[in-house]
Design an enzyme around this catalytic site. Structure first.
Site, PDB file in Angstrom:
ATOM      1  N   HIS A  67       0.862  -1.099  -0.087  1.00  0.00           N
ATOM      2  CA  HIS A  67       0.014  -0.029   0.110  1.00  0.00           C
ATOM      3  C   HIS A  67       0.989   1.289  -0.086  1.00  0.00           C
ATOM      4  O   HIS A  67       0.396   2.218  -0.565  1.00  0.00           O
ATOM      5  CB  HIS A  67      -1.137  -0.020   1.028  1.00  0.00           C
ATOM      6  CG  HIS A  67      -2.344  -0.837   0.888  1.00  0.00           C
ATOM      7  ND1 HIS A  67      -3.236  -0.248   0.455  1.00  0.00           N
ATOM      8  CD2 HIS A  67      -2.316  -1.971   0.940  1.00  0.00           C
ATOM      9  CE1 HIS A  67      -4.291  -1.261   0.474  1.00  0.00           C
ATOM     10  NE2 HIS A  67      -3.755  -2.259   0.640  1.00  0.00           N
ATOM     11  N   SER A  77       4.485   7.478   3.132  1.00  0.00           N
ATOM     12  CA  SER A  77       3.380   8.404   3.297  1.00  0.00           C
ATOM     13  C   SER A  77       2.065   7.757   4.010  1.00  0.00           C
ATOM     14  O   SER A  77       1.026   8.366   4.327  1.00  0.00           O
ATOM     15  CB  SER A  77       2.842   9.052   1.773  1.00  0.00           C
ATOM     16  OG  SER A  77       2.711   7.761   0.982  1.00  0.00           O
ATOM     17  N   PRO A 163      -4.167  -1.438  -7.634  1.00  0.00           N
ATOM     18  CA  PRO A 163      -5.159  -2.212  -8.258  1.00  0.00           C
ATOM     19  C   PRO A 163      -6.189  -2.655  -7.359  1.00  0.00           C
ATOM     20  O   PRO A 163      -6.121  -2.815  -6.117  1.00  0.00           O
ATOM     21  CB  PRO A 163      -4.328  -3.311  -8.868  1.00  0.00           C
ATOM     22  CG  PRO A 163      -3.103  -3.363  -8.002  1.00  0.00           C
ATOM     23  CD  PRO A 163      -2.997  -1.885  -7.428  1.00  0.00           C
TER      24      PRO A 163
END
Length: 326
Positions: A67, A77, A163
């Protein structure tokens, strides 16, 4: 005279290249060998300790790499909390079911006690993922370090990069290809579905109002028992183990399951059926060594996706907060 000009021009090019290399250094093995030689060992020991106490942490470490690194840059992040001006990636729909972020902070605190302000959260995220893979019975993957931390969330662009489990295999392959991961790499990374669990929210469209005829009928009663509600409560503990045989082990049993139509999500089913991916599914179902080889290669590529290095970014004091600028 022309020779002198050429020589002077060559010197300028070399100087410019040297400056660029200093400002944009590459990731390297054992980046902290001089500044924090115990860093990787501390992270490894913390992962082991946390895994012993909370088995599901290893799934989280692995999912964190995907992720975070998939979305533009491997810069932690993902770990940033929301602020008045910025939505956290952790709070988006695409991060549904992700947990254990607080334990990244536990690892960071342990590293900070040894070497304050030296080791980035981005490197901790990647190395905890590497060590989590080992805890799950997967291969040890030598990974480079030297990443720095970003200062902003990328919640606004997640959909452009990550995705989705309901997208076509063409879209999935294209998204991975965008960061340099080829078809066998995609098949191997989706082998991560060998461990952990899938929340009923992600499954009910294959069970209600009618059962997807492509599901193995012997597997359906178990899925219906675990997911009895057509509209499950996202906050409820309703889930199905990805692999009922070896749910806590990263292995090639996943591929045998999906070839037997026991894949939980649509992307699992497509992986086993699509002519571009099926040959690799079959090969990995037969050979765990091949699965591990392609998995290690894909994780390496993913972990090196456009990192911040040199003077870019920062070394956060806390992984959930960007440093205050004075």
């Amino acid at each position: 005279m022309a020779t002198k000009h050429l020589f002077f021009f060559a010197i300028l090019l070399f100087s410019a290249a040297s400056v660029f290399a200093e400002e944009n250094p590459s990731l390297v093995m054992d980046y902290y060998k001089d500044t924090c030689p115990q860093a990787e060992e501390i992270i490894k020991e913390q992962v082991k300790l946390l895994y012993k106490r909370h088995k599901n942490t290893a799934f989280s470490w692995l999912r964190n790499i995907f992720h975070d690194c998939f979305v533009e840059s491997c810069d932690a992040s993902l770990l940033l909390d929301s602020t008045r001006r910025m939505l956290s990636e952790k709070e988006t729909d695409r991060s549904f079911g992700m947990r254990n972020f607080r334990y990244i902070e536990t690892i960071k605190e342990a590293v900070e006690r040894e070497c304050p302000g030296v080791v980035s959260c981005a490197d901790i995220l990647v190395l905890s993922g590497r060590d989590g893979i080992v805890a799950l019975g997967g291969p040890h993957i030598p990974l480079k370090t030297g990443r720095r931390d970003g200062r902003k969330s990328r919640a606004d662009i997640l959909e452009q990069h990550l995705p989705d489990h309901n997208e076509s295999m063409s879209v999935v392959l294209e998204r991975f290809a965008n960061i340099g991961i080829n078809t066998p790499g995609v098949v191997a990374l989706l082998g991560s579905h060998s461990v952990g669990r899938t929340h009923c929210v992600k499954l009910v469209h294959r069970l209600y109002p009618e059962v997807d005829p492509q599901l193995n009928p012997e597997h359906v009663p178990h899925m219906l028992k675990k997911c009895p509600d057509p509209i499950p409560d996202p906050k409820a503990v309703q889930y199905v183990r990805n692999d009922r045989g070896t749910p806590m082990v990263l292995d090639n049993n996943y591929y045998r399951n999906i070839l037997d139509n026991k894949g939980l999500m649509l992307v699992d089913h497509q992986l086993a059926m699509d002519k571009r991916t099926k040959p690799y599914v079959k090969k990995m179902a037969k050979s765990q060594n091949y699965f591990f080889k392609e998995f290690a290669r894909a994780i390496t590529i993913l972990s090196e996706n456009n990192p911040l290095t040199g003077t870019k970014g920062e070394i956060r004091k806390q992984c959930n907060l960007a440093n205050k600028l004075h």
